[in-house]
Design a protein around this motif. Structure first.
Motif, PDB file in Angstrom:
ATOM      1  N   SER A 106     -16.270   9.386  38.302  1.00  7.34           N
ATOM      2  CA  SER A 106     -16.756  10.828  38.171  1.00  7.34           C
ATOM      3  C   SER A 106     -16.080  11.972  38.379  1.00  7.34           C
ATOM      4  N   ARG A 107     -15.043  11.911  39.279  1.00  3.63           N
ATOM      5  CA  ARG A 107     -14.266  13.032  39.552  1.00  3.63           C
ATOM      6  C   ARG A 107     -13.409  13.244  38.280  1.00  3.63           C
ATOM      7  N   ILE A 108     -12.872  12.356  37.456  1.00  2.00           N
ATOM      8  CA  ILE A 108     -12.264  12.524  36.153  1.00  2.00           C
ATOM      9  C   ILE A 108     -13.299  13.216  35.156  1.00  2.00           C
ATOM     10  N   PHE A 109     -14.499  12.679  34.973  1.00  2.00           N
ATOM     11  CA  PHE A 109     -15.342  13.364  34.267  1.00  2.00           C
ATOM     12  C   PHE A 109     -15.588  15.056  34.901  1.00  2.00           C
ATOM     13  N   TYR A 110     -15.750  15.286  35.840  1.00  2.00           N
ATOM     14  CA  TYR A 110     -15.907  16.475  36.391  1.00  2.00           C
ATOM     15  C   TYR A 110     -14.638  17.368  35.975  1.00  2.00           C
ATOM     16  N   GLN A 111     -13.358  16.747  36.123  1.00  2.00           N
ATOM     17  CA  GLN A 111     -12.375  17.690  35.685  1.00  2.00           C
ATOM     18  C   GLN A 111     -12.065  17.626  34.363  1.00  2.00           C
ATOM     19  N   LEU A 112     -12.482  16.674  33.419  1.00  2.00           N
ATOM     20  CA  LEU A 112     -12.563  16.913  31.914  1.00  2.00           C
ATOM     21  C   LEU A 112     -13.541  18.054  31.712  1.00  2.00           C
ATOM     22  N   GLU A 113     -14.717  17.917  32.223  1.00  2.00           N
ATOM     23  CA  GLU A 113     -15.893  18.860  31.892  1.00  2.00           C
ATOM     24  C   GLU A 113     -15.351  20.328  31.981  1.00  2.00           C
TER      25      GLU A 113
END
Length: 297
Positions: free
Chosen positions: A148-155
């Motif tokens: 979820s952290r990776i998705f947040y940073q990518l977004e």
């Protein structure tokens, strides 16, 4: 329904939740994937068991599913998880658009889908963003919160500035394992060979490396109808668009550059794939699975 529309980056722009984008892409990819193309080799079959979230999707037995309408995993005696690190070029040139889709958008979707696929296979995933002379990093882990952290940073990546200058790449990417799989998503635009320096350092560490080189169709064909001038997104320099002779020279230089880039990386055992931004994501996903399997050997 064909799975390819689910892999079309232009279709994905309508989905605002990046985690949903990732699941949509992988569901479409798995729906169209021939089981024989993801089956491992040289592994001793042990037994069947029920599928559990996080299991390696390569070992789903589709024949058992067809007979029982339930998912079963073919277990083997080999450990199948690895560490996958995603390296994202977020310099200002990644703002380049083709038909309303930016390179950063494509990179975002591709990285999210690959991160989700890695997580589903039990891999540890990490994220490294090269932006405006700095380097953001999330070390590799394999828990849902980390994904979820990776998705947040990518977004939330907003491309800016130039690519990061050399840092202590050797210390940063040595890792604890013998080998890792490094996925570099970039447009290969550099001012002072900074991308070449990064790849040279990573290749010396003997990791498996995939470079996904993003280019728009308008770049490949120099199709900028309606424009009289091009501006470099990182330096601000302008180039006039004046005649057909210029387009011919540009095309010849571009093909020579792409061929030289591919050869240079192959000589370092780096897998190179030119990714055209109007193409679905399935080729890149297949490349990832093939290279991931090599990392397990």
């Amino acid at each position: 329904m064909s799975s390819r529309p689910l892999l079309d980056p232009k279709v994905l722009t309508a989905i605002k939740d990046l985690s949903l984008v990732a699941r949509t892409v992988i569901d479409g990819f798995m729906a169209g994937l021939n089981r024989s193309q993801v089956k491992g080799t040289g592994l001793e079959f042990s037994q069947y068991r029920s599928y559990q979230p996080g299991d390696d999707l390569r070992w789903l037995d589709w024949k058992m599913y067809a007979r029982s309408d339930r998912y079963y995993i073919r277990e083997s005696e080999m450990e199948t998880s690895i560490s996958v690190r995603f390296l994202i070029d977020a310099s200002n040139s990644m703002n380049h658009q083709d038909s309303g889709l930016s390179k950063m958008d494509y990179a975002r979707y591709l990285a999210a889908a690959l991160a989700y696929l890695s997580f589903m296979q039990g891999d540890a995933t990490g994220l490294y963003v090269f932006q405006d002379g700095q380097l953001f990093s999330l070390p590799s882990r394999k828990d849902p919160q980390h994904l979820s952290r990776i998705f947040y940073q990518l977004e939330n990546i907003q491309p800016a500035g130039q690519f990061t200058n050399e840092v202590h790449y050797k210390q940063l990417f040595t890792g604890e394992r013998r080998k890792e799989l490094l996925i570099f998503i970039t447009d290969m635009y550099q001012q002072r060979q900074e991308i070449t320096t990064l790849l040279n350092s990573l290749a010396a560490l003997q990791h498996e490396i995939i470079v996904f080189h993003l280019m728009g169709r308008n770049e490949l064909e120099m199709n900028f109808s309606g424009y009289t001038t091009l501006q470099d997104l990182e330096t601000g320099e302008t180039t006039p668009l004046n005649n057909a002779q210029m387009k011919k020279a540009y095309t010849a230089k571009l093909q020579a550059y792409l061929a030289a880039t591919r050869m240079q990386l192959l000589e370092q055992n780096i897998f190179y794939r030119l990714v055209e931004m109007d193409q679905p994501l399935d080729k890149a996903l297949r490349d990832f699975l093939n290279q991931r399997q090599k990392s397990l050997i």
